[in-house]
Scaffold this motif. Structure first.
Motif, PDB file in Angstrom:
ATOM      1  N   THR A   1      -4.529   7.517  -1.540  1.00 42.73           N
ATOM      2  CA  THR A   1      -5.295   8.363  -2.448  1.00 42.73           C
ATOM      3  C   THR A   1      -6.713   8.519  -1.906  1.00 42.73           C
ATOM      4  O   THR A   1      -7.229   7.642  -1.219  1.00 42.73           O
ATOM      5  CB  THR A   1      -5.359   7.764  -3.872  1.00 42.73           C
ATOM      6  OG1 THR A   1      -5.873   6.428  -3.786  1.00 42.73           O
ATOM      7  CG2 THR A   1      -3.990   7.723  -4.511  1.00 42.73           C
TER       8      THR A   1
ATOM      9  N   THR B   1      -2.069   4.760  -7.596  1.00 37.00           N
ATOM     10  CA  THR B   1      -1.398   5.546  -8.620  1.00 37.00           C
ATOM     11  C   THR B   1       0.107   5.414  -8.418  1.00 37.00           C
ATOM     12  O   THR B   1       0.577   5.238  -7.293  1.00 37.00           O
ATOM     13  CB  THR B   1      -1.785   7.035  -8.556  1.00 37.00           C
ATOM     14  OG1 THR B   1      -1.357   7.581  -7.300  1.00 37.00           O
ATOM     15  CG2 THR B   1      -3.285   7.222  -8.706  1.00 37.00           C
TER      16      THR B   1
ATOM     17  N   SER C   1       1.548   8.104  -6.075  1.00 37.05           N
ATOM     18  CA  SER C   1       1.382   7.879  -4.640  1.00 37.05           C
ATOM     19  C   SER C   1       2.337   6.812  -4.127  1.00 37.05           C
ATOM     20  O   SER C   1       2.776   6.860  -2.975  1.00 37.05           O
ATOM     21  CB  SER C   1      -0.063   7.474  -4.333  1.00 37.05           C
ATOM     22  OG  SER C   1      -0.376   6.221  -4.911  1.00 37.05           O
TER      23      SER C   1
END
Length: 241
Positions: free
Chosen positions: A39, A45, A48
């Motif tokens: 990221t 996240t 991801s």
């Protein structure tokens, strides 16, 4: 400065420990900082992570894997959902987990959808267990592929449960340490009209063999009319006293 290799082997697989131990340690002793390279802002996240895992079929197409089949059951194509949820070896572990997780249907939906569904139906405790078992299943899969080791379903679930309990206990201890202790305050009550009230307290120093005494005298309105403080020698042995 060197890595604590014995600790690395306790918390990571052999392959992971070998990779981590090769990372140079900063000579400036600057504090560690977690950075997720997938990221732009360096923060992790879920999206991801799914992008990183990808589908095993794509790895096969790119010739990174020799076979598109699951390396454990060798019957179905391996995907993230299959490896962590629908594979018979994974279901053996889920069948030993909490009743809420046991009742969930086995579907071939994208794993992100399964996680979203779990968030909507599980409480915080069961969600923690779900995440921990997922991690152990992925770790077991990699250990089997790279090291030829295979943990029984009971080991997967018991290890995952233990990790959750240890995490909660560590946070409970930290919270109890950080929580300020409220001082014990006693309210003063006034004596009857035209009467006086004496309050006293004492402290003891056993090392110096001293005792300190303090006295406060107030009237019926709470006004201080006299105080006294005094220090005396303390004889802890009744025979000497």
């Amino acid at each position: 400065m060197t890595w604590n290799r014995s600790l690395l082997r306790e918390v990571l697989s052999v392959e992971e420990a070998n990779v981590v131990s090769k990372i140079p340690i900063s000579l400036s002793r600057s504090p560690d900082q977690l950075i997720w390279r997938l990221t732009k802002n360096g923060l992790f996240t879920v999206k991801s992570a799914y992008h990183l895992l990808g589908e095993m079929k794509n790895l096969y197409k790119k010739r990174i894997k020799e076979s598109a089949l699951c390396p454990i059951c060798t019957r179905d194509s391996e995907s993230t959902t299959h490896a962590l949820w629908s594979c018979p070896s994974a279901q053996d572990a889920w069948g030993l987990s909490s009743r809420k997780l046991q009742k969930e249907r086995v579907v071939e939906s994208p794993f992100s959808s399964i996680v979203g569904h779990m968030f909507s139906v599980l409480d915080e405790n069961d969600m923690s267990t779900f995440a921990s078992i997922v991690h152990q299943l992925w770790k077991r899969r990699n250990q089997y592929v790279f090291e030829g080791k295979y943990d029984a379903p009971e080991t997967v679930v018991s290890t995952a449960t233990k990790l959750v309990l240890n995490y909660k206990e560590a946070n409970r201890i930290q919270v109890s340490r950080d929580k300020p202790v409220a001082p014990s305050v006693r309210s003063w009550s006034a004596p009857p009209l035209h009467a006086f009230k004496a309050n006293w307290d004492a402290s003891v120093d056993k090392v110096q063999c001293k005792v300190g005494i303090g006295v406060v005298i107030r009237d019926w309105n709470g006004c201080v009319v006299a105080t006294l403080r005094s220090q005396r020698d303390l004889l802890p042995d009744p025979l000497l006293a």
